[in-house]
Every structure is written in structure tokens, then in C-alpha cells.
Motif scaffolding. Structure first.
Motif, PDB file in Angstrom:
ATOM      1  N   GLN A   1       0.824  -1.214   0.000  1.00 32.49           N
ATOM      2  CA  GLN A   1       0.000   0.000   0.000  1.00 32.49           C
ATOM      3  C   GLN A   1       0.859   1.266   0.000  1.00 32.49           C
ATOM      4  N   ASP A   2       0.546   2.174  -0.926  1.00 36.96           N
ATOM      5  CA  ASP A   2       1.099   3.524  -0.877  1.00 36.96           C
ATOM      6  C   ASP A   2       0.284   4.289   0.168  1.00 36.96           C
ATOM      7  N   ALA A   3       0.898   5.291   0.785  1.00 39.49           N
ATOM      8  CA  ALA A   3       0.189   6.037   1.820  1.00 39.49           C
ATOM      9  C   ALA A   3       0.474   7.527   1.721  1.00 39.49           C
ATOM     10  N   ILE A   4      -0.509   8.289   2.124  1.00 40.32           N
ATOM     11  CA  ILE A   4      -0.347   9.722   2.328  1.00 40.32           C
ATOM     12  C   ILE A   4      -0.590   9.948   3.810  1.00 40.32           C
ATOM     13  N   ILE A   5       0.358  10.630   4.452  1.00 38.48           N
ATOM     14  CA  ILE A   5       0.244  10.934   5.869  1.00 38.48           C
ATOM     15  C   ILE A   5       0.049  12.437   6.006  1.00 38.48           C
ATOM     16  N   TYR A   6      -0.965  12.812   6.763  1.00 42.76           N
ATOM     17  CA  TYR A   6      -1.314  14.217   6.978  1.00 42.76           C
ATOM     18  C   TYR A   6      -1.292  14.494   8.476  1.00 42.76           C
ATOM     19  N   VAL A   7      -0.639  15.565   8.871  1.00 42.84           N
ATOM     20  CA  VAL A   7      -0.618  15.952  10.280  1.00 42.84           C
ATOM     21  C   VAL A   7      -1.822  16.863  10.531  1.00 42.84           C
ATOM     22  N   ALA A   8      -2.808  16.328  11.239  1.00 49.35           N
ATOM     23  CA  ALA A   8      -4.040  17.071  11.491  1.00 49.35           C
ATOM     24  C   ALA A   8      -3.960  17.924  12.746  1.00 49.35           C
ATOM     25  N   LEU A   9      -3.133  17.519  13.693  1.00 45.59           N
ATOM     26  CA  LEU A   9      -3.002  18.270  14.944  1.00 45.59           C
ATOM     27  C   LEU A   9      -1.586  18.120  15.470  1.00 45.59           C
ATOM     28  N   GLY A  10      -1.010  19.212  15.905  1.00 49.81           N
ATOM     29  CA  GLY A  10       0.323  19.176  16.502  1.00 49.81           C
ATOM     30  C   GLY A  10       1.427  19.145  15.466  1.00 49.81           C
ATOM     31  N   SER A  11       2.574  18.662  15.893  1.00 44.36           N
ATOM     32  CA  SER A  11       3.715  18.506  14.999  1.00 44.36           C
ATOM     33  C   SER A  11       4.442  17.235  15.394  1.00 44.36           C
ATOM     34  N   GLY A  12       5.255  16.747  14.489  1.00 47.80           N
ATOM     35  CA  GLY A  12       5.966  15.514  14.780  1.00 47.80           C
ATOM     36  C   GLY A  12       7.072  15.261  13.783  1.00 47.80           C
ATOM     37  N   VAL A  13       7.610  14.076  13.860  1.00 44.61           N
ATOM     38  CA  VAL A  13       8.714  13.672  13.009  1.00 44.61           C
ATOM     39  C   VAL A  13       8.343  12.362  12.333  1.00 44.61           C
ATOM     40  N   LEU A  14       8.576  12.304  11.040  1.00 45.09           N
ATOM     41  CA  LEU A  14       8.444  11.064  10.285  1.00 45.09           C
ATOM     42  C   LEU A  14       9.860  10.583  10.009  1.00 45.09           C
ATOM     43  N   LEU A  15      10.208   9.421  10.539  1.00 44.73           N
ATOM     44  CA  LEU A  15      11.490   8.807  10.240  1.00 44.73           C
ATOM     45  C   LEU A  15      11.268   7.782   9.145  1.00 44.73           C
ATOM     46  N   THR A  16      12.147   7.756   8.150  1.00 41.28           N
ATOM     47  CA  THR A  16      12.049   6.770   7.076  1.00 41.28           C
ATOM     48  C   THR A  16      13.393   6.071   6.937  1.00 41.28           C
ATOM     49  N   ALA A  17      13.349   4.848   6.439  1.00 43.73           N
ATOM     50  CA  ALA A  17      14.569   4.060   6.283  1.00 43.73           C
ATOM     51  C   ALA A  17      15.579   4.833   5.449  1.00 43.73           C
ATOM     52  N   SER A  18      16.825   4.755   5.844  1.00 41.45           N
ATOM     53  CA  SER A  18      17.904   5.437   5.145  1.00 41.45           C
ATOM     54  C   SER A  18      18.052   4.883   3.732  1.00 41.45           C
ATOM     55  N   LYS A  19      18.325   5.762   2.789  1.00 41.29           N
ATOM     56  CA  LYS A  19      18.586   5.317   1.416  1.00 41.29           C
ATOM     57  C   LYS A  19      19.909   4.577   1.352  1.00 41.29           C
ATOM     58  N   ASP A  20      20.818   4.924   2.243  1.00 42.87           N
ATOM     59  CA  ASP A  20      22.122   4.274   2.315  1.00 42.87           C
ATOM     60  C   ASP A  20      22.053   3.225   3.425  1.00 42.87           C
ATOM     61  N   GLU A  21      21.812   1.972   3.056  1.00 45.73           N
ATOM     62  CA  GLU A  21      21.637   0.921   4.054  1.00 45.73           C
ATOM     63  C   GLU A  21      22.892   0.693   4.884  1.00 45.73           C
ATOM     64  N   GLU A  22      24.071   1.107   4.372  1.00 44.45           N
ATOM     65  CA  GLU A  22      25.311   0.990   5.126  1.00 44.45           C
ATOM     66  C   GLU A  22      25.280   1.912   6.350  1.00 44.45           C
ATOM     67  N   GLU A  23      24.783   3.132   6.139  1.00 47.20           N
ATOM     68  CA  GLU A  23      24.755   4.138   7.200  1.00 47.20           C
ATOM     69  C   GLU A  23      23.797   3.730   8.311  1.00 47.20           C
ATOM     70  N   GLY A  24      22.616   3.278   7.940  1.00 46.18           N
ATOM     71  CA  GLY A  24      21.649   2.779   8.900  1.00 46.18           C
ATOM     72  C   GLY A  24      20.841   3.814   9.653  1.00 46.18           C
ATOM     73  N   GLU A  25      21.225   5.085   9.641  1.00 46.41           N
ATOM     74  CA  GLU A  25      20.458   6.101  10.347  1.00 46.41           C
ATOM     75  C   GLU A  25      19.229   6.483   9.525  1.00 46.41           C
ATOM     76  N   PRO A  26      18.047   6.463  10.145  1.00 43.69           N
ATOM     77  CA  PRO A  26      16.851   6.852   9.390  1.00 43.69           C
ATOM     78  C   PRO A  26      16.871   8.333   9.027  1.00 43.69           C
ATOM     79  N   GLU A  27      16.188   8.642   7.919  1.00 36.70           N
ATOM     80  CA  GLU A  27      16.048  10.040   7.504  1.00 36.70           C
ATOM     81  C   GLU A  27      14.947  10.684   8.338  1.00 36.70           C
ATOM     82  N   ARG A  28      15.168  11.919   8.707  1.00 36.74           N
ATOM     83  CA  ARG A  28      14.257  12.643   9.592  1.00 36.74           C
ATOM     84  C   ARG A  28      13.503  13.708   8.800  1.00 36.74           C
TER      85      ARG A  28
END
Length: 168
Positions: free
Chosen positions: A82-109
Motif C-alpha cells: 500500500q502507498d500512503a499519504i500521511i497528513y498531520v491534522a493536529l500538533g507537529s511531529g517527526v516522520l522517520l524513514t529508512a535510510s537510502k544508504d543501508e550501510e549508514e543505517g540512520e533513518p532520515e528525519r
């Protein structure tokens, strides 16, 4: 044949029955935060909870609301095909996504504020965070498919599923 397409587009809505389905906010977001009973007889406020908004009503789209209490976070997950669209309806937050560089391992913020959208492709590992010490964050998640699929993971990097999808 191509000349029939405009006619079909005009006729089909008259032939096929349709009905509108409405989900009231009170049915999605309770007026007080949910509380669970714990083994010692006390109670505990649920810090992360998901509610169906539009599920099994349309063939190609569904939506849920994910609510995060202050300083809480979801599991690491993906939505399968499933493709998804995420909408922030209230407040603020952070979406972490898997790093494009699997060697680095740190998620993108990705910092998101109320009113922001994020497009999350199928199979993309992600996690949402509410770093606010005071306010809930409400995320509206719209996915392809009639019902939501969630695969919760043990960690980043194509980790094995911790348990099967929460909804069949």
C-alpha cells in the motif's frame, strides 16, 4: 470503441448504486484519552493508538487516524504493497524513514507540522514520533486498498516482522 467512453462515464453513475459513508470524529477520537487496566489493578493511559476512519467502504482507498501522546512514538512499520499519504491534522511531529544508504543505517528525519503531508511509497519502513512534551499529535493516514495493512518491525533495515499485519 473510444467514442463510447464519454457516454459510459455519463451513464455509469446513474446505473451503479452508491452511498456515502460518514464516520463522525467522536467515533474516531474519544473525548478523553483511552485508559487500560493493568495487572496490579491500576490504570495506564494509552500513549499511541490507532482508530479506523474509513475502512472497507471503498475499493481503492482507506484511512485511519494515529494519535500519539506527548513524547511517544509508533513502532517501526511498513504498509506492504500500500502507498500512503500521511497528513498531520493536529500538533507537529517527526516522520522517520529508512535510510537510502543501508550501510549508514540512520533513518532520515522529516519534520512535519500541522497541515503538512508526506507521501510514503509501498514497503517504505517508517516511524512517527511526537517529541512535544505537552501536545498530542494526530496523524491521518490514507492508504491504497480497502483496508489498512501494517507490518510492525523489530528494527530498521528490512527487519523481520515482529507480528503479522494488524488487520487482514
Amino acid at each position: 470503441m473510444a467514442s463510447l467512453l464519454p457516454i459510459i462515464d455519463d451513464i455509469l453513475p446513474m446505473i451503479l448504486p452508491s452511498s456515502v459513508s460518514v464516520t463522525k470524529s467522536i467515533d474516531i477520537i474519544p473525548p478523553i484519552p483511552p485508559v487500560i487496566q493493568i495487572a496490579d489493578g491500576g490504570t495506564h493511559r494509552v500513549r499511541v493508538y490507532s482508530r479506523d476512519a474509513v475502512v472497507n467502504k471503498l475499493d481503492n482507498v482507506c484511512s485511519t487516524v494515529l494519535i500519539l501522546s506527548p513524547t511517544s512514538y509508533s513502532t517501526i512499520r511498513h504498509y506492504g504493497e500500500q502507498d500512503a499519504i500521511i497528513y498531520v491534522a493536529l500538533g507537529s511531529g517527526v516522520l522517520l524513514t529508512a535510510s537510502k544508504d543501508e550501510e549508514e543505517g540512520e533513518p532520515e528525519r522529516h519534520e512535519l507540522r500541522q497541515g503538512d503531508f508526506a507521501a510514503v511509497p509501498a514497503w517504505t519502513e517508517h516511524q512517527v514520533l511526537n517529541e512535544s512534551p505537552e501536545q498530542d499529535t494526530h496523524w491521518v493516514i490514507i492508504r491504497s486498498g480497502s483496508h489498512p495493512v501494517e507490518v510492525h518491525l523489530k528494527g530498521w533495515g528490512r527487519g523481520k516482522a515482529e507480528y503479522p499485519p494488524s488487520r487482514a
